[in-house]
Design a protein around this motif. Structure first.
Motif, PDB file in Angstrom:
ATOM      1  N   GLY A  39      -9.386  14.694   4.469  1.00 22.79           N
ATOM      2  CA  GLY A  39     -10.426  15.059   3.587  1.00 22.79           C
ATOM      3  C   GLY A  39     -10.033  14.668   2.124  1.00 22.79           C
ATOM      4  O   GLY A  39      -9.538  13.688   1.597  1.00 22.79           O
ATOM      5  N   SER A  40      -9.649  15.835   0.476  1.00 21.52           N
ATOM      6  CA  SER A  40      -9.025  15.254  -0.378  1.00 21.52           C
ATOM      7  C   SER A  40      -7.922  15.980   0.018  1.00 21.52           C
ATOM      8  O   SER A  40      -7.348  16.228  -1.438  1.00 21.52           O
ATOM      9  N   THR A  41      -7.317  15.987   1.019  1.00 23.90           N
ATOM     10  CA  THR A  41      -6.050  16.831   0.811  1.00 23.90           C
ATOM     11  C   THR A  41      -5.148  15.779   1.996  1.00 23.90           C
ATOM     12  O   THR A  41      -5.230  15.281   1.729  1.00 23.90           O
ATOM     13  N   LYS A  42      -3.846  15.690   0.586  1.00 27.06           N
ATOM     14  CA  LYS A  42      -2.743  14.674   1.254  1.00 27.06           C
ATOM     15  C   LYS A  42      -1.942  15.182   1.672  1.00 27.06           C
ATOM     16  O   LYS A  42      -1.023  15.831   1.995  1.00 27.06           O
ATOM     17  N   ARG A  43      -2.294  15.118   2.692  1.00 22.26           N
ATOM     18  CA  ARG A  43      -1.993  15.530   4.394  1.00 22.26           C
ATOM     19  C   ARG A  43      -0.674  15.047   4.393  1.00 22.26           C
ATOM     20  O   ARG A  43       0.423  15.525   5.180  1.00 22.26           O
ATOM     21  N   TYR A  44      -0.636  14.076   4.550  1.00 27.59           N
ATOM     22  CA  TYR A  44       0.105  12.822   5.830  1.00 27.59           C
ATOM     23  C   TYR A  44       0.798  12.216   5.113  1.00 27.59           C
ATOM     24  O   TYR A  44      -0.161  10.754   4.245  1.00 27.59           O
ATOM     25  N   LYS A  45       1.835  12.524   4.326  1.00 29.45           N
ATOM     26  CA  LYS A  45       2.369  11.279   3.672  1.00 29.45           C
ATOM     27  C   LYS A  45       3.627  10.655   3.797  1.00 29.45           C
ATOM     28  O   LYS A  45       4.198  10.108   2.991  1.00 29.45           O
ATOM     29  N   VAL A  94      -1.740   3.901  -8.929  1.00 29.08           N
ATOM     30  CA  VAL A  94      -1.441   5.482  -9.422  1.00 29.08           C
ATOM     31  C   VAL A  94      -1.994   6.423  -9.863  1.00 29.08           C
ATOM     32  O   VAL A  94      -2.256   7.685  -9.514  1.00 29.08           O
ATOM     33  N   MET A  95      -2.103   5.770 -11.104  1.00 33.33           N
ATOM     34  CA  MET A  95      -2.027   6.181 -12.531  1.00 33.33           C
ATOM     35  C   MET A  95      -3.457   7.159 -12.623  1.00 33.33           C
ATOM     36  O   MET A  95      -4.100   7.314 -13.097  1.00 33.33           O
ATOM     37  N   ARG A  96      -4.432   6.535 -11.359  1.00 35.57           N
ATOM     38  CA  ARG A  96      -5.982   6.096 -12.297  1.00 35.57           C
ATOM     39  C   ARG A  96      -6.473   7.144 -10.033  1.00 35.57           C
ATOM     40  O   ARG A  96      -7.976   7.099 -10.083  1.00 35.57           O
ATOM     41  N   ASP A  97      -5.824   6.528  -8.798  1.00 36.25           N
ATOM     42  CA  ASP A  97      -6.861   6.778  -7.736  1.00 36.25           C
ATOM     43  C   ASP A  97      -6.240   7.898  -7.455  1.00 36.25           C
ATOM     44  O   ASP A  97      -5.481   8.439  -7.368  1.00 36.25           O
ATOM     45  N   LYS A  98      -6.987   9.066  -7.364  1.00 31.55           N
ATOM     46  CA  LYS A  98      -6.315  10.753  -7.127  1.00 31.55           C
ATOM     47  C   LYS A  98      -6.165  10.324  -5.518  1.00 31.55           C
ATOM     48  O   LYS A  98      -4.919  11.646  -4.658  1.00 31.55           O
ATOM     49  N   GLN A  99      -6.359  10.079  -4.151  1.00 34.79           N
ATOM     50  CA  GLN A  99      -5.788   9.425  -3.273  1.00 34.79           C
ATOM     51  C   GLN A  99      -4.867   8.908  -3.043  1.00 34.79           C
ATOM     52  O   GLN A  99      -4.585   8.241  -1.858  1.00 34.79           O
ATOM     53  N   MET A 100      -4.011   8.771  -3.848  1.00 40.43           N
ATOM     54  CA  MET A 100      -2.537   7.718  -3.887  1.00 40.43           C
ATOM     55  C   MET A 100      -1.335   8.476  -3.833  1.00 40.43           C
ATOM     56  O   MET A 100      -2.020   9.039  -5.321  1.00 40.43           O
ATOM     57  N   MET A 101      -0.481   8.160  -3.806  1.00 42.05           N
ATOM     58  CA  MET A 101       0.694   8.798  -4.029  1.00 42.05           C
ATOM     59  C   MET A 101       1.650   8.020  -4.754  1.00 42.05           C
ATOM     60  O   MET A 101       1.327   6.358  -3.775  1.00 42.05           O
ATOM     61  N   ASN A 102       2.766   8.096  -5.200  1.00 39.21           N
ATOM     62  CA  ASN A 102       3.419   7.505  -5.743  1.00 39.21           C
ATOM     63  C   ASN A 102       4.327   7.197  -4.399  1.00 39.21           C
ATOM     64  O   ASN A 102       5.484   7.495  -4.520  1.00 39.21           O
ATOM     65  N   CYS A 150       0.512  -1.238   0.054  1.00 36.20           N
ATOM     66  CA  CYS A 150      -0.475   0.402   0.013  1.00 36.20           C
ATOM     67  C   CYS A 150       0.530   0.999  -0.152  1.00 36.20           C
ATOM     68  O   CYS A 150       2.326   1.090   0.123  1.00 36.20           O
ATOM     69  N   ASP A 151      -0.103   2.452  -0.239  1.00 29.69           N
ATOM     70  CA  ASP A 151       1.368   3.601  -0.214  1.00 29.69           C
ATOM     71  C   ASP A 151       1.081   3.901   1.261  1.00 29.69           C
ATOM     72  O   ASP A 151       0.762   3.387   1.883  1.00 29.69           O
ATOM     73  N   THR A 152       2.013   5.125   1.351  1.00 32.76           N
ATOM     74  CA  THR A 152       2.329   5.814   2.868  1.00 32.76           C
ATOM     75  C   THR A 152       1.043   7.167   2.576  1.00 32.76           C
ATOM     76  O   THR A 152       1.907   8.088   3.865  1.00 32.76           O
ATOM     77  N   LEU A 153       0.161   7.401   2.219  1.00 36.75           N
ATOM     78  CA  LEU A 153      -0.296   8.339   2.053  1.00 36.75           C
ATOM     79  C   LEU A 153      -1.668   8.209   3.038  1.00 36.75           C
ATOM     80  O   LEU A 153      -1.874   7.310   2.741  1.00 36.75           O
ATOM     81  N   ALA A 154      -2.121   9.216   3.880  1.00 34.77           N
ATOM     82  CA  ALA A 154      -3.087   9.369   4.973  1.00 34.77           C
ATOM     83  C   ALA A 154      -3.077  10.980   4.223  1.00 34.77           C
ATOM     84  O   ALA A 154      -3.305  11.749   4.504  1.00 34.77           O
ATOM     85  N   CYS A 155      -5.219  10.873   3.529  1.00 32.14           N
ATOM     86  CA  CYS A 155      -5.734  12.178   3.699  1.00 32.14           C
ATOM     87  C   CYS A 155      -6.540  12.963   4.427  1.00 32.14           C
ATOM     88  O   CYS A 155      -7.463  11.611   4.803  1.00 32.14           O
TER      89      CYS A 155
END
Length: 289
Positions: free
Chosen positions: A96-102, A241-249, A89-94
């Motif tokens: 709301g829609s803000t990529k806040r905790y990476k 990651v190319m399709r999910d706006k709430q996922m980071m690389n 899985c990725d290391t992002l916690a959003c």
């Protein structure tokens, strides 16, 4: 002094300790209330204060149910191969829609034979981790050389999630459980927020159910090597990651084998955004803007 009862009560289920189940325990809590004051919430914090079904106390206590998740993670992927199981899985916690905790580690080692990953609310997953730590501590205190395997952890989590769902107080998570059974066989399963669950050779939680599983179905082989499994997993992460706006690389892969649990350092997969149709996506859309 009577020790606080752990949150997974063996009589009425995990995560709930109402009054009236154990008179001796209730008396100990009453002494603590006389000394520290009554409980101010209806849920058990980490210290283990008893859950209460007292209607008057519930009216005075603040609402602690997660009905609107705020800090959330997206897809979690699981894949079996010849000698073990992979979680990713990725290391992002959003927020709301803000990529806040990476830099959030969404994979957790339970013991030497099991690891879990989650989607959904971060705080609810922390609560689940507290329950699992209690089980691990209990195994350690027994000192009999036995630890719960991945299948036992999986069954326990299905009861936790279904129990909370029945109280209209669900834990806002979907979980992927990976590891080894007692007989050495690999295990992989997923548990939904209302207790739905199933086992398979490859599973996903969150948006990855729609994106990654078709890739797994196409390329999965029961006798894959670790290198082949990692390559398939990286392909699935790229598609997500190319399709999910709430996922980071930025991803982590967890490997569970007979040698134990290993969680990798974060890494990135190569991405490409220079596709022709990306430059003017509304060219052939009359209502686009």
């Amino acid at each position: 002094m009577i020790p606080r009862r752990v949150a997974h009560n063996p009589i009425i289920g995990p995560g709930v300790v109402p009054r009236g189940v154990d008179a001796e325990y209730d008396a100990a809590c009453a002494r603590d209330d006389a000394r520290d004051g009554p409980a101010t919430t209806t849920h058990a914090p980490a210290s283990g204060r008893a859950f209460t079904l007292d209607g008057k106390a519930r009216e005075k206590a603040p609402t602690t149910r997660t009905q609107t998740p705020y800090v959330t993670g997206t897809s979690a992927l699981g894949l079996k191969y010849g000698d073990g199981v992979l979680l990713a899985c990725d290391t992002l916690a959003c927020y709301g829609s803000t990529k806040r905790y990476k830099n959030v580690e969404r994979v957790k080692k339970v013991n030497e034979r099991c690891a879990i990953a989650f989607t959904g609310e971060l705080s609810d997953f922390t609560y689940v981790c507290n329950l699992l730590e209690e089980l691990t501590t209990e195994d350690f205190c027994e000192d009999d050389g036995m630890t719960r395997d991945a299948e036992e952890i999986y069954q326990y989590l299905t009861r936790v999630m279904y129990n909370r769902r029945n109280k209209f107080d669900p834990l806002w998570n979907s979980l992927v459980v990976a590891g080894l059974k007692t007989n050495g066989e690999t295990f992989l399963g997923t548990v939904g927020m209302i207790g739905t669950h199933y086992e398979d050779d490859h599973v996903c939680a969150g948006f990855g159910n729609h994106i990654a599983r078709p890739i797994f179905r196409e390329f999965y082989k029961a006798d894959m090597t670790e290198e082949q499994a990692v390559e398939v997993m990286r392909s699935a992460l790229y598609a997500c990651v190319m399709r999910d706006k709430q996922m980071m690389n930025k991803f982590q892969i967890c490997k569970v084998t007979k040698d134990g649990v290993t969680i990798s350092e974060p890494f990135a997969v190569p991405t490409e955004w220079g596709y022709e149709k990306f430059y003017n996506p509304t060219k052939f859309s009359e209502t686009g803007w």
